[in-house]
Design a protein around this motif. Structure first.
Motif, PDB file in Angstrom:
ATOM      1  N   ALA A 132       0.825  -1.215   0.000  1.00 61.11           N
ATOM      2  CA  ALA A 132       0.000   0.000   0.000  1.00 61.11           C
ATOM      3  C   ALA A 132       0.853   1.257   0.000  1.00 61.11           C
ATOM      4  O   ALA A 132       0.567   2.225  -0.724  1.00 61.11           O
ATOM      5  N   ALA A 133       1.927   1.249   0.796  1.00 64.26           N
ATOM      6  CA  ALA A 133       2.780   2.440   0.885  1.00 64.26           C
ATOM      7  C   ALA A 133       3.505   2.695  -0.428  1.00 64.26           C
ATOM      8  O   ALA A 133       3.627   3.843  -0.876  1.00 64.26           O
ATOM      9  N   THR A 135       2.532   1.719  -3.446  1.00 64.69           N
ATOM     10  CA  THR A 135       1.534   2.146  -4.422  1.00 64.69           C
ATOM     11  C   THR A 135       1.232   3.630  -4.276  1.00 64.69           C
ATOM     12  O   THR A 135       1.084   4.348  -5.273  1.00 64.69           O
ATOM     13  N   ALA A 136       1.207   4.108  -3.025  1.00 66.06           N
ATOM     14  CA  ALA A 136       0.934   5.529  -2.778  1.00 66.06           C
ATOM     15  C   ALA A 136       2.043   6.429  -3.311  1.00 66.06           C
ATOM     16  O   ALA A 136       1.804   7.613  -3.572  1.00 66.06           O
ATOM     17  N   THR A 137       3.257   5.873  -3.508  1.00 68.03           N
ATOM     18  CA  THR A 137       4.359   6.676  -4.057  1.00 68.03           C
ATOM     19  C   THR A 137       4.444   6.581  -5.576  1.00 68.03           C
ATOM     20  O   THR A 137       5.364   7.121  -6.178  1.00 68.03           O
ATOM     21  N   GLY A 138       3.507   5.861  -6.199  1.00 69.74           N
ATOM     22  CA  GLY A 138       3.479   5.797  -7.660  1.00 69.74           C
ATOM     23  C   GLY A 138       4.128   4.575  -8.267  1.00 69.74           C
ATOM     24  O   GLY A 138       4.363   4.537  -9.476  1.00 69.74           O
ATOM     25  N   ILE A 139       4.421   3.526  -7.468  1.00 71.81           N
ATOM     26  CA  ILE A 139       4.995   2.279  -7.990  1.00 71.81           C
ATOM     27  C   ILE A 139       3.865   1.394  -8.504  1.00 71.81           C
ATOM     28  O   ILE A 139       2.999   0.974  -7.732  1.00 71.81           O
ATOM     29  N   VAL A 164       9.658   4.718   2.036  1.00 71.96           N
ATOM     30  CA  VAL A 164       8.618   3.942   2.712  1.00 71.96           C
ATOM     31  C   VAL A 164       9.188   3.290   3.964  1.00 71.96           C
ATOM     32  O   VAL A 164       8.572   3.314   5.036  1.00 71.96           O
ATOM     33  N   ALA A 165      10.381   2.712   3.855  1.00 70.26           N
ATOM     34  CA  ALA A 165      11.003   2.058   5.007  1.00 70.26           C
ATOM     35  C   ALA A 165      11.315   3.065   6.116  1.00 70.26           C
ATOM     36  O   ALA A 165      11.130   2.777   7.306  1.00 70.26           O
ATOM     37  N   ALA A 188       8.666  14.229  -7.087  1.00 71.86           N
ATOM     38  CA  ALA A 188       9.407  14.653  -5.898  1.00 71.86           C
ATOM     39  C   ALA A 188       8.485  15.372  -4.915  1.00 71.86           C
ATOM     40  O   ALA A 188       8.551  15.139  -3.701  1.00 71.86           O
ATOM     41  N   ASP A 189       7.609  16.230  -5.416  1.00 72.78           N
ATOM     42  CA  ASP A 189       6.657  16.923  -4.545  1.00 72.78           C
ATOM     43  C   ASP A 189       5.710  15.935  -3.870  1.00 72.78           C
ATOM     44  O   ASP A 189       5.428  16.033  -2.666  1.00 72.78           O
ATOM     45  N   GLU A 190       5.226  14.964  -4.627  1.00 68.43           N
ATOM     46  CA  GLU A 190       4.299  13.977  -4.066  1.00 68.43           C
ATOM     47  C   GLU A 190       4.986  13.147  -2.982  1.00 68.43           C
ATOM     48  O   GLU A 190       4.404  12.881  -1.920  1.00 68.43           O
ATOM     49  N   VAL A 191       6.225  12.742  -3.237  1.00 63.27           N
ATOM     50  CA  VAL A 191       6.946  11.917  -2.279  1.00 63.27           C
ATOM     51  C   VAL A 191       7.249  12.696  -1.004  1.00 63.27           C
ATOM     52  O   VAL A 191       7.095  12.181   0.110  1.00 63.27           O
TER      53      VAL A 191
END
Length: 494
Positions: A132-133, A135-139, A164-165, A188-191
């Motif tokens: 889930a984490a 996926t939230a970063t766009g993977i 994520v880790a 980069a902004d999203e992360v």
């Protein structure tokens, strides 16, 4: 003594760090972060930014002399036993390393590295948390990709996994050392927004001043291990007091280069090349029918989102990988199939500069190795003199060529890698994110150097997510997305 939730997440007073070789990396540094504060530290490569992070984490090399105090959530961590530091790392102090490849065991899967953030504290990883984490970063297809190994991920994707880790336990303080250097601006902004939501206070190390302006409350400018400016980010970036800060801001302005059509002879020609990988979870198409020509005296840039296939295409053009379909010609010779290569015809600059240098070799040996491949056998004194000249060419004239790569910052290691590539006098230079780990001043110096090299007749292929800077020195910029390359390109103007 347990961390206090009422105490500031980070208090540093008069911190001085001197490495075993006598290098004073930090000199009387003072810094305080309050709860939920976002502070950024900027400065040239080698200014002490990463040393500051390592000091807080207790990861300085043996023999390093330290003085002053470092308190995390009220607890003095300077000189704390390793067992107690391990209990704080991850739970109280999150850490995003500058080099995600070096931070991962190549024999373990990416999923193992993320799950380790729980297992290190004798906890069971929550079911589906890593998927889930990520996926939230766009993977995309994160569940399947967790079964892959670090080398099967792009640098930008692996960078997101380390994020994520680092924030899995919602730590009180997160130290992020260049956490977005391999990501395009939008991602980069999203992360960073995701990091902000998943941690308390944030100490961000970054060369990207525009990113700092959007995400930092306060800004610290380091130079030669000393704080030369500290204040509200908006004020420091618009009304700086320090000459060093003004110099960094001036270097961050990168005017677009006027497009100049090139009619030189083709050096590298890739025609309808494709590359697919069989990985756990299925087949991934990294490059899909790409066509590309790089000519004498020309700089061609390739940009696109993280994981779009840019690095794979660069390795195919350089002859380090062979396409499944299509052809590659270097200086007119078909190199699509395995076979001998002419020494020095192509030189790469890798995305991961630290591991691209042999840590057992002093810099002088690394920098003179291309000459040895041509049959040159200089004396040790002559080799050290040649290496010193090569270092000076990339702005490292004050570095002793007898030093080992492990004593360098990531940015300094990148400049050494570029110097090594130039020492071979190649017909084609292939550079994967050559400025990702560099401060804006050094990045400008390196791109100016690449332009000079191209103008002298070398063909240059550059992969980069930094579109504005790429436009400042490239003749053509091509866009890659999901393995497909827009080979029509566009000029250096946006």
């Amino acid at each position: 003594m347990s961390p206090s939730p009422q105490a500031p997440p980070l208090e540093i007073a008069d911190l001085t760090v001197v490495y075993p070789n006598g290098l004073r990396a930090l000199d009387s540094v003072c810094l305080r972060l309050d709860a939920d504060e976002r502070a950024a530290v900027v400065g040239r490569s080698g200014s002490g930014k990463t040393s500051l992070v390592r000091a807080v984490l207790g990861l300085l090399p043996p023999g390093t002399r330290t003085s002053g105090t470092i308190r995390v959530a009220g607890r003095d961590v300077l000189g704390l036993p390793e067992r107690e530091l391990r209990a704080l790392r991850g739970k109280v102090i999150g850490y995003v390393p500058q080099d995600p490849f070096a931070a991962c065991d190549p024999l373990r899967t990416v999923g193992h590295h993320i799950d380790e953030t729980w297992r290190a504290h004798r906890e069971r990883p929550p079911a589906g948390a890593a998927t889930a984490a990520l996926t939230a970063t766009g993977i995309d297809d994160a569940g399947a990709r967790l079964r892959q190994h670090p080398h099967q991920w792009s640098g930008g994707m692996l960078q997101r996994a380390t994020l994520v880790a680092a924030t899995a336990h919602t730590p009180t303080l997160t130290l992020a050392d260049e956490p977005t250097s391999a990501l395009d601006a939008h991602l980069a902004d999203e992360v960073l927004d995701a990091i902000t939501a998943a941690c308390g206070a944030l100490l961000l190390i970054s060369h990207d001043l525009s990113l700092v302006a959007r995400h930092a409350d306060t800004l610290v400018v380091l130079d030669s291990g000393r704080v030369v400016e500290h204040g509200a980010a908006a004020q420091v970036l618009t009304r700086p007091d320090s000459d060093r800060t003004r110099h960094l801001l001036a270097a961050a302005t990168v005017p677009a280069r006027a497009h100049r059509p090139n009619r030189g002879a083709p050096v590298a020609e890739a025609s309808d090349v494709s590359r697919r990988y069989r990985l756990p979870g299925g087949t991934v198409t990294a490059v899909d029918g790409a066509t590309l020509t790089v000519r004498t005296g020309e700089i061609v840039g390739v940009t696109g989102p993280s994981g779009s296939g840019k690095s794979t295409l660069a390795r195919i053009v350089a002859g380090m990988e062979h396409p499944d379909t299509g052809t590659v010609r270097l200086d007119g010779r078909d190199t699509s199939a395995p076979g001998p290569r002419r020494p020095g015809l192509v030189m790469p600059v890798f995305q991961d500069p630290v591991t691209s240098l042999d840590h057992r070799w002093p810099l002088w040996r690394t920098l003179t190795e291309p000459g040895r491949a041509r049959g040159e056998r200089p004396s040790r004194a002559r080799a050290q003199a040649l290496a010193a000249d090569a270092l000076d060419r990339v702005g490292l004239g004050d570095i002793d060529p007898r030093r080992l790569p492990g004593t360098l910052s990531v940015g300094q290691a990148q400049r050494v890698a570029i110097a090594r590539a130039l020492a071979a006098r190649p017909r084609l230079l292939v550079a994967d994110e050559p400025t990702a780990s560099l401060d804006v001043t050094t990045a400008t110096e390196i791109t100016t150097l690449l332009r000079t090299v191209a103008d002298a007749g070398t063909a240059v292929l550059v992969v980069s997510h930094d579109v504005p800077r790429l436009h400042s020195y490239a003749d053509r910029v091509l866009v890659m997305s999901r393995g497909r390359l827009d080979d029509t390109g566009y000029g250096a103007g946006p």
